[in-house]
Design an enzyme around this catalytic site. Structure first.
Site, PDB file in Angstrom:
ATOM      1  CG  ASN A 138      49.926  60.613  26.401  1.00 58.45           C
ATOM      2  OD1 ASN A 138      50.954  60.500  27.053  1.00 58.45           O
ATOM      3  ND2 ASN A 138      49.637  61.704  25.733  1.00 58.45           N
ATOM      4  CG  ASP A 157      53.245  62.377  26.805  1.00 56.87           C
ATOM      5  OD1 ASP A 157      53.805  61.675  25.942  1.00 56.87           O
ATOM      6  OD2 ASP A 157      52.514  63.348  26.529  1.00 56.87           O
ATOM      7  CG  HIS A 158      51.775  61.605  32.856  1.00 56.37           C
ATOM      8  ND1 HIS A 158      52.221  62.849  33.223  1.00 56.37           N
ATOM      9  CD2 HIS A 158      50.580  61.785  32.278  1.00 56.37           C
ATOM     10  CE1 HIS A 158      51.316  63.752  32.892  1.00 56.37           C
ATOM     11  NE2 HIS A 158      50.315  63.138  32.316  1.00 56.37           N
ATOM     12  NE  ARG A 186      65.740  59.420  42.330  1.00 54.70           N
ATOM     13  CZ  ARG A 186      66.099  58.378  43.064  1.00 54.70           C
ATOM     14  NH1 ARG A 186      66.991  57.521  42.638  1.00 54.70           N
ATOM     15  NH2 ARG A 186      65.574  58.201  44.251  1.00 54.70           N
ATOM     16  CG  HIS A 198      52.911  66.548  23.551  1.00 53.34           C
ATOM     17  ND1 HIS A 198      52.101  67.403  24.257  1.00 53.34           N
ATOM     18  CD2 HIS A 198      53.538  67.325  22.636  1.00 53.34           C
ATOM     19  CE1 HIS A 198      52.235  68.631  23.787  1.00 53.34           C
ATOM     20  NE2 HIS A 198      53.112  68.614  22.806  1.00 53.34           N
ATOM     21  NE  ARG A 227      54.066  69.269  27.043  1.00 51.78           N
ATOM     22  CZ  ARG A 227      53.348  70.391  27.041  1.00 51.78           C
ATOM     23  NH1 ARG A 227      53.918  71.554  26.766  1.00 51.78           N
ATOM     24  NH2 ARG A 227      52.064  70.364  27.313  1.00 51.78           N
ATOM     25  NE  ARG A 284      56.592  70.494  29.997  1.00 56.87           N
ATOM     26  CZ  ARG A 284      55.523  71.278  30.156  1.00 56.87           C
ATOM     27  NH1 ARG A 284      54.463  70.812  30.776  1.00 56.87           N
ATOM     28  NH2 ARG A 284      55.524  72.515  29.733  1.00 56.87           N
ATOM     29  CG  HIS A 285      56.510  64.530  28.854  1.00 56.32           C
ATOM     30  ND1 HIS A 285      56.383  64.561  27.497  1.00 56.32           N
ATOM     31  CD2 HIS A 285      55.478  65.276  29.346  1.00 56.32           C
ATOM     32  CE1 HIS A 285      55.332  65.273  27.168  1.00 56.32           C
ATOM     33  NE2 HIS A 285      54.758  65.740  28.265  1.00 56.32           N
ATOM     34  CD  GLU A 322      49.014  64.499  22.490  1.00 50.82           C
ATOM     35  OE1 GLU A 322      49.480  65.422  23.181  1.00 50.82           O
ATOM     36  OE2 GLU A 322      48.243  63.647  22.933  1.00 50.82           O
ATOM     37  CB  THR A 377      48.631  68.807  30.853  1.00 49.54           C
ATOM     38  OG1 THR A 377      48.249  67.920  29.795  1.00 49.54           O
ATOM     39  CG2 THR A 377      47.379  69.371  31.490  1.00 49.54           C
ATOM     40  CB  THR A 378      47.510  69.927  25.841  1.00 47.15           C
ATOM     41  OG1 THR A 378      48.693  69.196  25.551  1.00 47.15           O
ATOM     42  CG2 THR A 378      47.092  70.707  24.625  1.00 47.15           C
ATOM     43  CD  GLU A 437      43.112  63.848  20.928  1.00 45.57           C
ATOM     44  OE1 GLU A 437      44.086  63.487  20.228  1.00 45.57           O
ATOM     45  OE2 GLU A 437      43.153  63.914  22.182  1.00 45.57           O
ATOM     46  CG  HIS A 471      43.055  67.041  28.237  1.00 45.91           C
ATOM     47  ND1 HIS A 471      44.382  67.169  27.868  1.00 45.91           N
ATOM     48  CD2 HIS A 471      42.938  67.621  29.444  1.00 45.91           C
ATOM     49  CE1 HIS A 471      45.019  67.829  28.807  1.00 45.91           C
ATOM     50  NE2 HIS A 471      44.176  68.101  29.770  1.00 45.91           N
ATOM     51  N   GLY A 472      41.727  64.209  30.137  1.00 40.49           N
ATOM     52  CA  GLY A 472      41.011  64.104  31.410  1.00 40.49           C
ATOM     53  C   GLY A 472      40.038  62.945  31.501  1.00 40.49           C
ATOM     54  N   GLY A 494      45.844  59.103  29.066  1.00 45.29           N
ATOM     55  CA  GLY A 494      47.180  58.994  29.632  1.00 45.29           C
ATOM     56  C   GLY A 494      47.186  58.998  31.148  1.00 45.29           C
ATOM     57  CG  HIS A 495      47.237  62.140  34.939  1.00 44.43           C
ATOM     58  ND1 HIS A 495      46.346  62.038  35.984  1.00 44.43           N
ATOM     59  CD2 HIS A 495      48.419  62.524  35.476  1.00 44.43           C
ATOM     60  CE1 HIS A 495      46.966  62.369  37.107  1.00 44.43           C
ATOM     61  NE2 HIS A 495      48.214  62.665  36.831  1.00 44.43           N
TER      62      HIS A 495
HETATM   63  N1  PXP Z   1      44.947  64.179  23.915  1.00 44.24           N
HETATM   64  C1  PXP Z   1      45.775  65.258  23.881  1.00 44.24           C
HETATM   65  C2  PXP Z   1      45.833  66.070  22.636  1.00 44.24           C
HETATM   66  C3  PXP Z   1      46.569  65.578  24.998  1.00 44.24           C
HETATM   67  O1  PXP Z   1      47.395  66.634  24.945  1.00 44.24           O
HETATM   68  C4  PXP Z   1      46.511  64.755  26.144  1.00 44.24           C
HETATM   69  C5  PXP Z   1      47.382  65.063  27.307  1.00 44.24           C
HETATM   70  O2  PXP Z   1      48.692  64.779  27.018  1.00 44.24           O
HETATM   71  C6  PXP Z   1      45.649  63.658  26.115  1.00 44.24           C
HETATM   72  C7  PXP Z   1      44.865  63.401  24.999  1.00 44.24           C
HETATM   73  C8  PXP Z   1      45.541  62.718  27.280  1.00 44.24           C
HETATM   74  O3  PXP Z   1      45.076  63.402  28.385  1.00 44.24           O
HETATM   75  P1  PXP Z   1      45.132  62.707  29.819  1.00 44.24           P
HETATM   76  O4  PXP Z   1      46.579  62.529  30.159  1.00 44.24           O
HETATM   77  O5  PXP Z   1      44.441  63.693  30.696  1.00 44.24           O
HETATM   78  O6  PXP Z   1      44.419  61.399  29.691  1.00 44.24           O
END
Ligand code: PXP
Length: 237
Positions: free
Chosen positions: A6, A8-9, A17, A42, A44, A48-49, A69, A99-100, A150, A190-191, A212-213
């Protein structure tokens, strides 16, 4: 187990910027070269990103698999059908959240989600529903023809004791088994990070993890040395 990144970040950093660097599209292409199985973004409602430009460019350039997403809103569904990702993952979306924050309540929103799945299927897009590892939510997802679920791994990732982590992993194992029995594919995310993935990878039958993160955070740190040295060479030559 496949692995999607992912990005997004990267877009979050770019947008601080209001300029065009770092570019999530460039990052996605490098990640593909490095071997990821797919790219996740994602789009949104508040942009935002990730922006529509990112999604459209990614659609042109991503060769592995694009997972969009999205919330089940009219505007975003229209964009998805027009862009045509391989997969749309439906997530709940709140403007205030960082975040979600949790899975979709498929049961309480069944007719909206069912109609959205049908619309996406009509555009040849497979659908995944981001849900908690709960049997009744999985049953509802299967009933309305979702191709994938998921599983939200946030509770597992945030567990504060080994016991809590073990219990959540058991819940996830049961959920995966149930979803597979009903004929759906199973993704998870997620996480997930460089520590907890070592335990999580033992869960059987997960088709794909979406991370992602942790990866973008690590990329920033491990890339510092090369970035500084490159600038030093330019300054000193
Ligand atoms: N899956 C979904 C549905 C999410 O919303 C996210 C966060 O954007 C992720 C996976 C990835 O999560 P993380 O950024 O914590 O790895």
């Amino acid at each position: 187990m496949r692995f999607s990144l992912n990005v997004d970040h990267i877009a979050t950093l770019r947008n601080t910027r209001g300029e065009d660097q770092p570019d999530p599209v460039t990052a996605a292409l490098i990640a593909e070269e490095a071997g990821v199985d797919g790219i996740v973004v994602h789009l949104r409602e508040d942009r935002r990103h990730i922006t529509e430009r990112d999604v459209r460019l990614l659609r042109e350039l991503v060769k592995t698999k694009l997972d969009l997403e999205m919330a089940a809103t009219e505007e975003i569904i229209k964009i998805a059908c027009d862009v045509g990702p391989e997969l749309s993952t439906l997530v709940p979306e709140k403007r205030q959240e960082l975040t979600t924050e949790g899975g979709l309540n498929v049961i309480d929103n069944i007719s909206l989600i069912k109609d959205t799945i049908k619309e996406l299927h009509d555009s040849d897009i497979e659908v995944s529903l981001f849900i908690e590892p709960e049997i009744n939510q999985i049953d509802a997802a299967a009933e309305i023809n979702s191709d994938f679920i998921e599983i939200h791994t946030g509770v597992f990732a945030n567990a504060v004791s080994e016991e809590e982590q073990f219990d959540e992993l058991e819940r996830i194992r049961t959920a995966v088994k149930h979803a597979k029995k009903l004929g759906m594919g199973v993704n998870a995310g997620h996480g997930l990070d460089y520590q907890n993935i070592k335990i999580f990878r033992e869960v059987p039958d997960i088709d794909e993890v979406s991370i992602g993160h942790a990866i973008i955070a690590r990329a920033v740190v491990v890339g510092i040395k090369e970035a500084v040295q490159e600038m030093m060479r330019l300054i000193r030559n």
